[in-house]
Enzyme design. Structure first.
Site, PDB file in Angstrom:
ATOM      1  N   GLY A 112       0.755  -1.215  -0.052  1.00  0.00           N
ATOM      2  CA  GLY A 112       0.082   0.094  -0.060  1.00  0.00           C
ATOM      3  C   GLY A 112       0.628   1.334   0.132  1.00  0.00           C
ATOM      4  N   SER A 129       2.036   2.906  -2.747  1.00  0.00           N
ATOM      5  CA  SER A 129       1.501   3.788  -3.650  1.00  0.00           C
ATOM      6  C   SER A 129       0.049   4.271  -3.310  1.00  0.00           C
ATOM      7  CB  SER A 129       1.284   3.169  -5.100  1.00  0.00           C
ATOM      8  OG  SER A 129       2.616   2.704  -5.400  1.00  0.00           O
ATOM      9  N   CYS A 134       5.537 -13.320   4.491  1.00  0.00           N
ATOM     10  CA  CYS A 134       6.023 -13.001   5.875  1.00  0.00           C
ATOM     11  C   CYS A 134       7.694 -13.643   5.957  1.00  0.00           C
ATOM     12  CB  CYS A 134       5.273 -13.693   6.857  1.00  0.00           C
ATOM     13  SG  CYS A 134       5.296 -15.429   6.865  1.00  0.00           S
ATOM     14  N   CYS A 163       0.338 -17.606   4.297  1.00  0.00           N
ATOM     15  CA  CYS A 163      -0.251 -18.018   5.625  1.00  0.00           C
ATOM     16  C   CYS A 163      -1.326 -16.562   5.944  1.00  0.00           C
ATOM     17  CB  CYS A 163       0.755 -18.081   6.491  1.00  0.00           C
ATOM     18  SG  CYS A 163       1.526 -16.609   7.111  1.00  0.00           S
ATOM     19  N   GLU A 190       8.260   4.932  -6.379  1.00  0.00           N
ATOM     20  CA  GLU A 190       9.485   4.080  -6.845  1.00  0.00           C
ATOM     21  C   GLU A 190      10.970   4.522  -6.516  1.00  0.00           C
ATOM     22  OE1 GLU A 190       8.602   1.288  -7.656  1.00  0.00           O
ATOM     23  OE2 GLU A 190       6.709   1.332  -8.560  1.00  0.00           O
TER      24      GLU A 190
HETATM   25  P1  ADP Z   1       2.719  -1.019  -3.416  1.00  0.00           P
HETATM   26  O1  ADP Z   1       2.892   0.521  -3.918  1.00  0.00           O
HETATM   27  O2  ADP Z   1       3.294  -1.126  -1.894  1.00  0.00           O
HETATM   28  O3  ADP Z   1       3.040  -2.204  -4.172  1.00  0.00           O
HETATM   29  P2  ADP Z   1      -0.188  -0.739  -3.777  1.00  0.00           P
HETATM   30  O4  ADP Z   1      -0.578   0.794  -3.098  1.00  0.00           O
HETATM   31  O5  ADP Z   1       0.310  -0.619  -5.324  1.00  0.00           O
HETATM   32  O6  ADP Z   1       1.166  -1.219  -2.899  1.00  0.00           O
HETATM   33  O7  ADP Z   1      -1.181  -1.489  -3.355  1.00  0.00           O
HETATM   34  C1  ADP Z   1      -1.685  -2.002  -2.331  1.00  0.00           C
HETATM   35  C2  ADP Z   1      -3.173  -2.967  -2.807  1.00  0.00           C
HETATM   36  O8  ADP Z   1      -2.771  -4.099  -3.169  1.00  0.00           O
HETATM   37  C3  ADP Z   1      -3.994  -3.206  -1.334  1.00  0.00           C
HETATM   38  O9  ADP Z   1      -4.737  -2.272  -0.956  1.00  0.00           O
HETATM   39  C4  ADP Z   1      -4.703  -4.122  -2.145  1.00  0.00           C
HETATM   40  O10 ADP Z   1      -5.800  -3.889  -2.677  1.00  0.00           O
HETATM   41  C5  ADP Z   1      -3.896  -4.855  -3.082  1.00  0.00           C
HETATM   42  N1  ADP Z   1      -3.237  -6.323  -2.597  1.00  0.00           N
HETATM   43  C6  ADP Z   1      -2.835  -7.312  -3.427  1.00  0.00           C
HETATM   44  N2  ADP Z   1      -2.284  -8.217  -3.128  1.00  0.00           N
HETATM   45  C7  ADP Z   1      -1.885  -8.078  -1.501  1.00  0.00           C
HETATM   46  C8  ADP Z   1      -1.274  -8.508  -0.547  1.00  0.00           C
HETATM   47  N3  ADP Z   1      -0.564  -9.578  -0.693  1.00  0.00           N
HETATM   48  N4  ADP Z   1      -1.377  -7.750   0.675  1.00  0.00           N
HETATM   49  C9  ADP Z   1      -1.905  -6.481   0.759  1.00  0.00           C
HETATM   50  N5  ADP Z   1      -2.591  -6.091  -0.334  1.00  0.00           N
HETATM   51  C10 ADP Z   1      -2.469  -6.636  -1.401  1.00  0.00           C
HETATM   52 ZN    ZN Z   2       3.517 -16.554   5.899  1.00  0.00          ZN
END
Ligand code: ADP
Ligand code: ZN
Length: 188
Positions: free
Chosen positions: A21, A23, A178, A149, A90
């Site tokens: 999350g 972004s 994790c 998990c 990024e």
């Molecule tokens: P980041 O920029 O850290 O890659 P984003 O803000 O693009 O993260 O995306 C976060 C969103 O991704 C969450 O709100 C959820 O909808 C989705 N998501 C998909 N897979 C996962 C996961 N394994 N854990 C948490 N959120 C996830």
């Molecule tokens: Zn795990």
């Protein structure tokens, strides 16, 4: 996070694994600044053409228009004197010169927010992120959900055998894991 506004600028870092999350959090802070009628400029590293080279986009499909740059110095050249918030996504893809660039901007009185992966696919510190985190006034560390998990996940598992540090991709290439379920790649 409580920020006390004074005359000086400051640096905020948002870090964590993919899907944590970052972004979304960056977009939220930008939107709130825009509601407050602050002047905002948005950048991201041009290497990530995950969805659109000039937008910052979250995995939940939120997006805001930004400018893709490949060199930290480009940000200094492009920032307007009147800009109050400089947002950078990024951050891990920039070289260490990003540290001086964001410090200069903060010293000019601007609020600077950098989002980026703190660990790479091997579980090792990624690019300039450690330096940015120790220079920052505010660090927000986010966790994702482990796809094995369901526990909080601090690592980004690469699902392919590529060994380059940078391989751009999303759900088909990476998943959050994790500490127990992260499997770092074997040393060659
Ligand atoms: P980041 O920029 O850290 O890659 P984003 O803000 O693009 O993260 O995306 C976060 C969103 O991704 C969450 O709100 C959820 O909808 C989705 N998501 C998909 N897979 C996962 C996961 N394994 N854990 C948490 N959120 C996830
Ligand atoms: Zn795990």
């Amino acid at each position: 996070m409580q920020i006390v506004h004074g005359k000086s600028g400051w640096l905020e870092v948002i870090c964590g694994p993919m899907f944590s999350g970052k972004s979304e959090e960056l977009i939220k802070r930008i939107r709130r600044a825009q509601i407050a009628r602050r002047r905002v400029q948005i950048f991201k590293h041009g290497i990530d053409a995950r969805y659109d080279a000039t937008n910052i986009v979250s995995h939940s499909q939120q997006s805001l228009p930004g400018v893709a740059v490949t060199n930290a110095q480009d940000i200094l050249n492009l920032v307007d004197d009147r800009t109050e918030l400089v947002a950078i996504d990024e951050g891990q893809f920039f070289g260490d010169e990003i540290v001086d660039v964001v410090s200069k901007l903060a010293n000019l009185g601007k609020r600077v927010v950098v989002a980026g992966l703190d660990l790479d696919y091997r579980g090792l510190p990624f690019g300039p992120m450690p330096l940015l985190m120790c220079r920052a006034e505010y660090v927000t560390k986010q966790l994702a959900i482990c796809m094995t998990c369901g526990d909080p996940a601090n690592f980004t598992q690469r699902l392919t055998r590529d060994t380059a540090q940078v391989v751009v991709g999303a759900a088909e290439t990476y998943e959050a894991r994790c500490r127990c379920h992260f499997e770092p790649p074997a040393e060659d």
